[in-house]
Motif scaffolding. Structure first.
Motif, PDB file in Angstrom:
ATOM      1  N   THR A  19       0.846  -1.179   0.000  1.00  0.00           N
ATOM      2  CA  THR A  19       0.000   0.000   0.000  1.00  0.00           C
ATOM      3  C   THR A  19       0.889   1.240   0.000  1.00  0.00           C
ATOM      4  OG1 THR A  19      -1.855   1.056   1.149  1.00  0.00           O
ATOM      5  CG2 THR A  19      -0.252  -0.077   2.525  1.00  0.00           C
ATOM      6  N   THR A  20       0.386   2.343   0.508  1.00  0.00           N
ATOM      7  CA  THR A  20       1.189   3.559   0.566  1.00  0.00           C
ATOM      8  C   THR A  20       1.208   4.100   1.992  1.00  0.00           C
ATOM      9  OG1 THR A  20      -0.698   4.969   0.034  1.00  0.00           O
ATOM     10  CG2 THR A  20       0.664   4.212  -1.817  1.00  0.00           C
ATOM     11  N   TYR A  21       2.187   4.953   2.237  1.00  0.00           N
ATOM     12  CA  TYR A  21       2.350   5.611   3.531  1.00  0.00           C
ATOM     13  C   TYR A  21       2.926   6.980   3.249  1.00  0.00           C
ATOM     14  CZ  TYR A  21       3.838   6.110   8.440  1.00  0.00           C
ATOM     15  OH  TYR A  21       4.006   6.527   9.743  1.00  0.00           O
ATOM     16  N   TYR A  22       2.166   8.012   3.549  1.00  0.00           N
ATOM     17  CA  TYR A  22       2.552   9.392   3.241  1.00  0.00           C
ATOM     18  C   TYR A  22       2.984   9.540   1.775  1.00  0.00           C
ATOM     19  CZ  TYR A  22       2.145  10.465   8.161  1.00  0.00           C
ATOM     20  OH  TYR A  22       1.646  10.648   9.429  1.00  0.00           O
ATOM     21  N   GLY A  23       2.223   8.900   0.891  1.00  0.00           N
ATOM     22  CA  GLY A  23       2.435   9.047  -0.538  1.00  0.00           C
ATOM     23  C   GLY A  23       3.498   8.152  -1.145  1.00  0.00           C
ATOM     24  N   GLY A  24       4.216   7.401  -0.336  1.00  0.00           N
ATOM     25  CA  GLY A  24       5.251   6.502  -0.841  1.00  0.00           C
ATOM     26  C   GLY A  24       4.848   5.057  -0.660  1.00  0.00           C
ATOM     27  N   PRO A  25       5.597   4.132  -1.254  1.00  0.00           N
ATOM     28  CA  PRO A  25       5.268   2.715  -1.128  1.00  0.00           C
ATOM     29  C   PRO A  25       5.490   2.234   0.304  1.00  0.00           C
ATOM     30  CG  PRO A  25       7.396   2.971  -2.182  1.00  0.00           C
ATOM     31  CD  PRO A  25       6.823   4.357  -2.033  1.00  0.00           C
ATOM     32  N   ALA A  26       4.707   1.244   0.699  1.00  0.00           N
ATOM     33  CA  ALA A  26       4.823   0.687   2.044  1.00  0.00           C
ATOM     34  C   ALA A  26       4.214  -0.700   2.083  1.00  0.00           C
ATOM     35  CB  ALA A  26       4.107   1.581   3.048  1.00  0.00           C
ATOM     36  N   LYS A  28       2.104  -2.769   4.871  1.00  0.00           N
ATOM     37  CA  LYS A  28       1.398  -2.600   6.134  1.00  0.00           C
ATOM     38  C   LYS A  28       0.726  -3.907   6.541  1.00  0.00           C
ATOM     39  CE  LYS A  28       0.051   2.278   5.577  1.00  0.00           C
ATOM     40  NZ  LYS A  28      -1.116   3.182   5.516  1.00  0.00           N
ATOM     41  N   ALA A  29       0.428  -3.992   7.833  1.00  0.00           N
ATOM     42  CA  ALA A  29      -0.392  -5.080   8.374  1.00  0.00           C
ATOM     43  C   ALA A  29      -1.306  -4.448   9.420  1.00  0.00           C
ATOM     44  CB  ALA A  29       0.478  -6.163   9.002  1.00  0.00           C
ATOM     45  N   ASN A  30      -2.552  -4.821   9.399  1.00  0.00           N
ATOM     46  CA  ASN A  30      -3.528  -4.286  10.352  1.00  0.00           C
ATOM     47  C   ASN A  30      -3.614  -2.754  10.246  1.00  0.00           C
ATOM     48  OD1 ASN A  30      -5.464  -4.694  12.371  1.00  0.00           O
ATOM     49  ND2 ASN A  30      -3.969  -4.518  14.019  1.00  0.00           N
ATOM     50  N   GLY A  31      -3.290  -2.240   9.073  1.00  0.00           N
ATOM     51  CA  GLY A  31      -3.334  -0.797   8.837  1.00  0.00           C
ATOM     52  C   GLY A  31      -2.102  -0.049   9.297  1.00  0.00           C
ATOM     53  N   HIS A  32      -1.123  -0.738   9.874  1.00  0.00           N
ATOM     54  CA  HIS A  32       0.094  -0.104  10.391  1.00  0.00           C
ATOM     55  C   HIS A  32       1.289  -0.432   9.492  1.00  0.00           C
ATOM     56  CE1 HIS A  32      -1.941   0.954  14.116  1.00  0.00           C
ATOM     57  NE2 HIS A  32      -2.408  -0.280  14.171  1.00  0.00           N
ATOM     58  N   PRO A  33       2.173   0.531   9.283  1.00  0.00           N
ATOM     59  CA  PRO A  33       3.323   0.273   8.418  1.00  0.00           C
ATOM     60  C   PRO A  33       4.311  -0.699   9.059  1.00  0.00           C
ATOM     61  CG  PRO A  33       3.544   2.410   9.466  1.00  0.00           C
ATOM     62  CD  PRO A  33       2.185   1.888   9.821  1.00  0.00           C
ATOM     63  N   LEU A  34       4.888  -1.550   8.220  1.00  0.00           N
ATOM     64  CA  LEU A  34       5.978  -2.433   8.629  1.00  0.00           C
ATOM     65  C   LEU A  34       7.293  -1.882   8.102  1.00  0.00           C
ATOM     66  CD1 LEU A  34       4.466  -5.935   7.740  1.00  0.00           C
ATOM     67  CD2 LEU A  34       4.143  -4.593   9.816  1.00  0.00           C
ATOM     68  N   VAL A  35       7.327  -1.672   6.788  1.00  0.00           N
ATOM     69  CA  VAL A  35       8.527  -1.147   6.136  1.00  0.00           C
ATOM     70  C   VAL A  35       8.140  -0.075   5.125  1.00  0.00           C
ATOM     71  CG1 VAL A  35       9.946  -3.220   6.458  1.00  0.00           C
ATOM     72  CG2 VAL A  35       8.535  -3.006   4.406  1.00  0.00           C
ATOM     73  N   THR A  36       8.988   0.941   5.058  1.00  0.00           N
ATOM     74  CA  THR A  36       8.838   2.017   4.078  1.00  0.00           C
ATOM     75  C   THR A  36      10.236   2.381   3.598  1.00  0.00           C
ATOM     76  OG1 THR A  36       8.886   3.656   5.870  1.00  0.00           O
ATOM     77  CG2 THR A  36       6.720   2.970   5.100  1.00  0.00           C
ATOM     78  N   PRO A  37      10.346   2.978   2.426  1.00  0.00           N
ATOM     79  CA  PRO A  37      11.679   3.394   1.986  1.00  0.00           C
ATOM     80  C   PRO A  37      12.244   4.435   2.946  1.00  0.00           C
ATOM     81  CG  PRO A  37      10.102   3.532   0.181  1.00  0.00           C
ATOM     82  CD  PRO A  37       9.319   3.302   1.444  1.00  0.00           C
ATOM     83  N   GLY A  38      13.532   4.385   3.173  1.00  0.00           N
ATOM     84  CA  GLY A  38      14.164   5.379   4.022  1.00  0.00           C
ATOM     85  C   GLY A  38      14.382   6.679   3.269  1.00  0.00           C
ATOM     86  N   ARG A  39      14.545   7.743   4.018  1.00  0.00           N
ATOM     87  CA  ARG A  39      14.856   9.033   3.412  1.00  0.00           C
ATOM     88  C   ARG A  39      16.338   9.125   3.077  1.00  0.00           C
ATOM     89  NH1 ARG A  39      11.328  13.503   5.426  1.00  0.00           N
ATOM     90  NH2 ARG A  39      13.265  14.676   5.588  1.00  0.00           N
ATOM     91  N   GLU A  40      17.113   8.177   3.568  1.00  0.00           N
ATOM     92  CA  GLU A  40      18.552   8.162   3.383  1.00  0.00           C
ATOM     93  C   GLU A  40      18.934   7.023   2.441  1.00  0.00           C
ATOM     94  OE1 GLU A  40      16.916   8.360   6.213  1.00  0.00           O
ATOM     95  OE2 GLU A  40      17.383  10.423   6.713  1.00  0.00           O
ATOM     96  N   ASP A  41      19.868   7.288   1.544  1.00  0.00           N
ATOM     97  CA  ASP A  41      20.314   6.257   0.608  1.00  0.00           C
ATOM     98  C   ASP A  41      20.902   5.067   1.368  1.00  0.00           C
ATOM     99  OD1 ASP A  41      19.585   7.621  -1.673  1.00  0.00           O
ATOM    100  OD2 ASP A  41      21.556   8.535  -1.953  1.00  0.00           O
ATOM    101  N   GLY A  42      20.631   3.889   0.859  1.00  0.00           N
ATOM    102  CA  GLY A  42      21.215   2.680   1.429  1.00  0.00           C
ATOM    103  C   GLY A  42      20.466   2.113   2.611  1.00  0.00           C
TER     104      GLY A  42
END
Length: 110
Positions: A19-26, A28-42
């Motif tokens: 799904t998405t989280y603040y406009g980016g890919p994510a 989620k489970a139970n409506g809560h984010p598990l992983v999202t891309p970091g703002r920092e490279d790597g």
């Protein structure tokens, strides 16, 4: 490890969805984010409780870290090139378990 591998592992967990989280890919489970891309490279962002976050940063700061942006929030940055990818995968699973124990997230109003 790559973002695609992180997402594939997370999506293999019961109840996880892409799904998405603040406009980016994510994932989620139970409506809560598990992983999202970091703002920092790597790195990607793992959403986890504050106590676990503190332990991860203390025991493996080469893998788990934060910038000022993430201080005080239940999330930690994870380097893709971790020397312990099995621990990283286990922490994604722990994130999913934490999300499933929480109240379901309320849908956002459009």
């Amino acid at each position: 490890m790559t973002w695609e591998e992180v997402v594939a592992h997370a999506l293999a967990l019961p109840g996880a969805e892409l799904t998405t989280y603040y406009g980016g890919p994510a994932v989620k489970a139970n409506g809560h984010p598990l992983v999202t891309p970091g703002r920092e490279d790597g790195s990607f962002c793992l959403h986890i409780d504050q106590d676990t976050k503190a332990i991860l940063i203390e025991t493996d700061p080469d893998t788990f870290w934060q910038t000022a942006h993430y201080e005080g929030w239940p999330s930690v940055l994870v380097r893709y090139d971790s020397p312990d990818p099995e621990r990283v995968l286990a922490m994604i699973e722990a994130s999913r378990d934490w999300a499933m124990r929480r109240k379901p997230a309320r849908p956002r109003k459009a």
